[in-house]
Design a protein around this motif. Structure first.
Motif, mmCIF file in Angstrom:
data_model
loop_
_atom_site.group_PDB
_atom_site.id
_atom_site.type_symbol
_atom_site.label_atom_id
_atom_site.label_comp_id
_atom_site.label_asym_id
_atom_site.label_seq_id
_atom_site.Cartn_x
_atom_site.Cartn_y
_atom_site.Cartn_z
ATOM 1 N N VAL A 1 0.854 -1.194 0.000
ATOM 2 C CA VAL A 1 0.000 0.000 0.000
ATOM 3 C C VAL A 1 0.888 1.241 0.000
ATOM 4 C CG1 VAL A 1 -1.696 1.338 1.316
ATOM 5 C CG2 VAL A 1 -1.847 -1.167 1.244
ATOM 6 N N GLN A 2 0.690 2.089 -1.002
ATOM 7 C CA GLN A 2 1.419 3.356 -1.030
ATOM 8 C C GLN A 2 0.420 4.487 -1.249
ATOM 9 O OE1 GLN A 2 4.602 3.687 -3.901
ATOM 10 N NE2 GLN A 2 5.446 5.490 -2.895
ATOM 11 N N LEU A 3 0.522 5.493 -0.401
ATOM 12 C CA LEU A 3 -0.366 6.650 -0.454
ATOM 13 C C LEU A 3 0.494 7.904 -0.441
ATOM 14 C CD1 LEU A 3 -2.812 5.316 2.263
ATOM 15 C CD2 LEU A 3 -3.268 5.392 -0.202
ATOM 16 N N VAL A 4 0.308 8.761 -1.418
ATOM 17 C CA VAL A 4 1.113 9.979 -1.528
ATOM 18 C C VAL A 4 0.178 11.179 -1.576
ATOM 19 C CG1 VAL A 4 2.833 11.217 -2.855
ATOM 20 C CG2 VAL A 4 2.923 8.716 -2.742
ATOM 21 N N GLU A 5 0.190 11.936 -0.488
ATOM 22 C CA GLU A 5 -0.649 13.121 -0.392
ATOM 23 C C GLU A 5 0.075 14.344 -0.944
ATOM 24 O OE1 GLU A 5 -1.374 10.537 3.330
ATOM 25 O OE2 GLU A 5 0.353 11.299 2.217
ATOM 26 N N SER A 6 -0.685 15.272 -1.499
ATOM 27 C CA SER A 6 -0.114 16.518 -2.015
ATOM 28 C C SER A 6 -1.185 17.598 -2.008
ATOM 29 C CB SER A 6 0.423 16.318 -3.432
ATOM 30 O OG SER A 6 -0.628 15.950 -4.316
ATOM 31 N N GLY A 7 -0.745 18.830 -2.225
ATOM 32 C CA GLY A 7 -1.678 19.945 -2.344
ATOM 33 C C GLY A 7 -1.723 20.873 -1.152
ATOM 34 N N GLY A 8 -1.050 20.504 -0.073
ATOM 35 C CA GLY A 8 -1.041 21.367 1.089
ATOM 36 C C GLY A 8 -0.286 22.660 0.828
ATOM 37 N N ASP A 9 -0.662 23.679 1.575
ATOM 38 C CA ASP A 9 -0.036 24.997 1.379
ATOM 39 C C ASP A 9 -0.441 25.887 2.550
ATOM 40 O OD1 ASP A 9 0.302 26.977 -1.695
ATOM 41 O OD2 ASP A 9 1.348 27.088 0.225
ATOM 42 N N MET A 10 0.091 27.081 2.551
ATOM 43 C CA MET A 10 -0.342 28.089 3.508
ATOM 44 C C MET A 10 -1.407 28.952 2.828
ATOM 45 S SD MET A 10 1.794 31.029 5.545
ATOM 46 C CE MET A 10 2.563 29.870 6.662
ATOM 47 N N VAL A 11 -2.507 29.187 3.525
ATOM 48 C CA VAL A 11 -3.611 29.932 2.941
ATOM 49 C C VAL A 11 -4.225 30.815 4.021
ATOM 50 C CG1 VAL A 11 -5.266 28.080 3.396
ATOM 51 C CG2 VAL A 11 -5.706 29.694 1.549
#
Length: 115
Positions: A1-11
């Motif tokens: 199982v591999q899960l790669v999260e993305s899209g985080g930022d400062m807002v």
């Protein structure tokens, strides 16, 4: 199982972000999926879940009406659209296989909501 999260930022408060989770190593379309978050110094908090076909979605009261979970089974990708962000949404966000947010998680993606 591999899960790669993305899209985080400062807002800034009131802003929006869309998180993505690329899944591999299992048949994505066969599994319910979920998002979990962990704020600094706090324990994990289940955020949202979506069932295999995408027709059933569930949210924590803290994000209901502001966040939208979705999935693209053709792309093996889970999404979290986050609107009307608040400072208390600041956390590391993780995706998880299954509806309960249980580990294993990916490396997480950091969302910081601050003016």
């Amino acid at each position: 199982v591999q899960l790669v999260e993305s899209g985080g930022d400062m807002v800034q408060p009131g802003g929006s972000l869309r998180l993505s989770c690329a899944a591999s190593g299992f048949t994505f379309s066969d599994y319910d999926m979920s998002w979990v978050r962990q704020a600094p110094g706090k324990g994990p908090e289940w955020v949202s879940a979506i069932y295999t076909g995408g027709g059933s979605t569930y949210y924590a009261d803290s994000v209901k009406g502001r966040f939208i979970i979705s999935r693209d089974n053709a792309k093996n990708t889970l999404y979290l659209q986050m609107n009307s962000l608040k400072p208390e949404d600041t956390a590391l966000y993780y995706c998880a296989r299954g509806s309960r947010g249980n580990r294993p998680w990916g490396q997480g993606t950091l969302v910081t909501v601050s003016s």
